[in-house]
Write a protein that holds these residues in place. Structure first.
Motif, short mmCIF file in Angstrom:
data_model
loop_
_atom_site.label_atom_id
_atom_site.label_comp_id
_atom_site.label_asym_id
_atom_site.label_seq_id
_atom_site.Cartn_x
_atom_site.Cartn_y
_atom_site.Cartn_z
N GLY A 2 39.85 25.90 38.16
CA GLY A 2 38.68 26.60 38.67
C GLY A 2 38.05 25.92 39.87
N VAL A 60 41.74 26.15 33.76
CA VAL A 60 41.64 27.49 33.18
C VAL A 60 42.85 27.77 32.30
N GLU A 111 45.65 38.01 38.30
CA GLU A 111 44.37 37.65 37.67
C GLU A 111 43.72 36.47 38.40
N GLU A 166 42.19 37.75 41.56
CA GLU A 166 40.95 38.48 41.26
C GLU A 166 39.79 37.51 41.04
N ARG A 167 40.04 36.44 40.28
CA ARG A 167 39.00 35.44 40.01
C ARG A 167 38.52 34.77 41.31
N GLU A 172 36.39 37.28 43.29
CA GLU A 172 35.06 37.44 42.67
C GLU A 172 34.08 36.40 43.19
N LYS A 173 34.58 35.19 43.40
CA LYS A 173 33.71 34.08 43.84
C LYS A 173 33.72 33.91 45.35
#
Length: 173
Positions: free
Chosen positions: A23, A29, A36, A39-40, A43-44
Motif C-alpha cells: 500500500g 496488502v 484490482e 483500481e486501488r 482511487e487514491k
C-alpha cells in the motif's frame, strides 16, 4: 537535470496477471489481481509501480511516482556533492634547480598534499642534460626527503624519455 538510471514500469506498463501489493503507506496488502491493484491506485490518485519484477508474483507498490523520481534525483545529487575529485598536481623542475626555487616549489607541493591532492614532480631534461640523469634523481630524492613527514611515495623516480618523475600522495593519519 538528473535522471534515474532505470525507469520502473508503472500502471498499464505492468504485464503480470497477479501482483504482490504494498500500500501507499507501506502496509502489505497481499497477492491480488493487477486490475484490482490498478483500481486501488486510481482511487487514491497515485501510481502503481513495479518495484520487484523478478519476484513470484511481481511486487508492486502504490506511490506518487513523480515525487519518488524527484527524491531519487535529489539523493543522487547529494551523493555527488559529497564526492571528492582527486587531482594530480604537477610540479616541473630542472636538474640544476636553485635553492630558493626548490624551497618555493616544495612549499607549493606541501600545500597541494595538505589539500588532499597527489603531487607529480617532474624533472625536465634539456639537450644533453639527459646524459646526467643522476642529477635529476638527486633533485627528486630531495623533494621526497623534504616532504616525507606529510607524504608517501606512490611511484618511485622513473625516467621516461626526457622526463623523470615521481608521484607523492598524502600520508594517511
Amino acid at each position: 537535470m538528473f535522471y534515474i538510471k532505470q525507469e520502473l514500469p508503472t500502471n498499464r506498463q505492468i504485464k503480470a496477471k497477479e501482483v504482490q501489493l504494498i500500500g501507499d503507506n507501506g502496509e502489505m496488502v497481499g497477492v491480488i489481481s493487477l486490475e484490482e491493484a490498478l483500481e486501488r491506485a486510481e482511487e487514491k490518485n497515485l501510481d502503481l509501480v513495479l518495484v520487484s519484477p523478478n519476484a513470484k508474483p511481481p511486487v508492486c507498490k502504490i506511490m506518487n511516482y513523480g515525487k519518488y523520481k524527484f527524491e531519487q534525483a535529489k539523493k543522487e545529487k547529494e551523493a555527488k556533492k559529497k564526492q571528492k575529485v582527486l587531482e594530480v598536481k604537477e610540479i616541473r623542475v630542472t636538474p640544476n634547480i636553485e635553492e630558493h626555487d626548490f624551497s618555493f616549489k616544495a612549499k607549493n607541493a606541501k600545500k597541494f598534499l595538505e589539500e588532499g591532492n597527489k603531487v607529480k614532480i617532474t624533472v625536465r631534461f634539456k639537450g644533453r642534460e639527459v646524459n646526467n640523469a643522476k642529477a635529476g634523481e638527486i633533485v627528486l630524492k630531495r623533494f621526497i626527503e623534504n616532504l616525507e613527514e606529510i607524504s608517501t611515495v606512490e611511484k618511485q623516480p622513473k625516467l621516461e624519455g626526457r622526463n623523470m618523475f615521481t608521484i607523492l600522495a598524502k600520508k594517511n593519519a
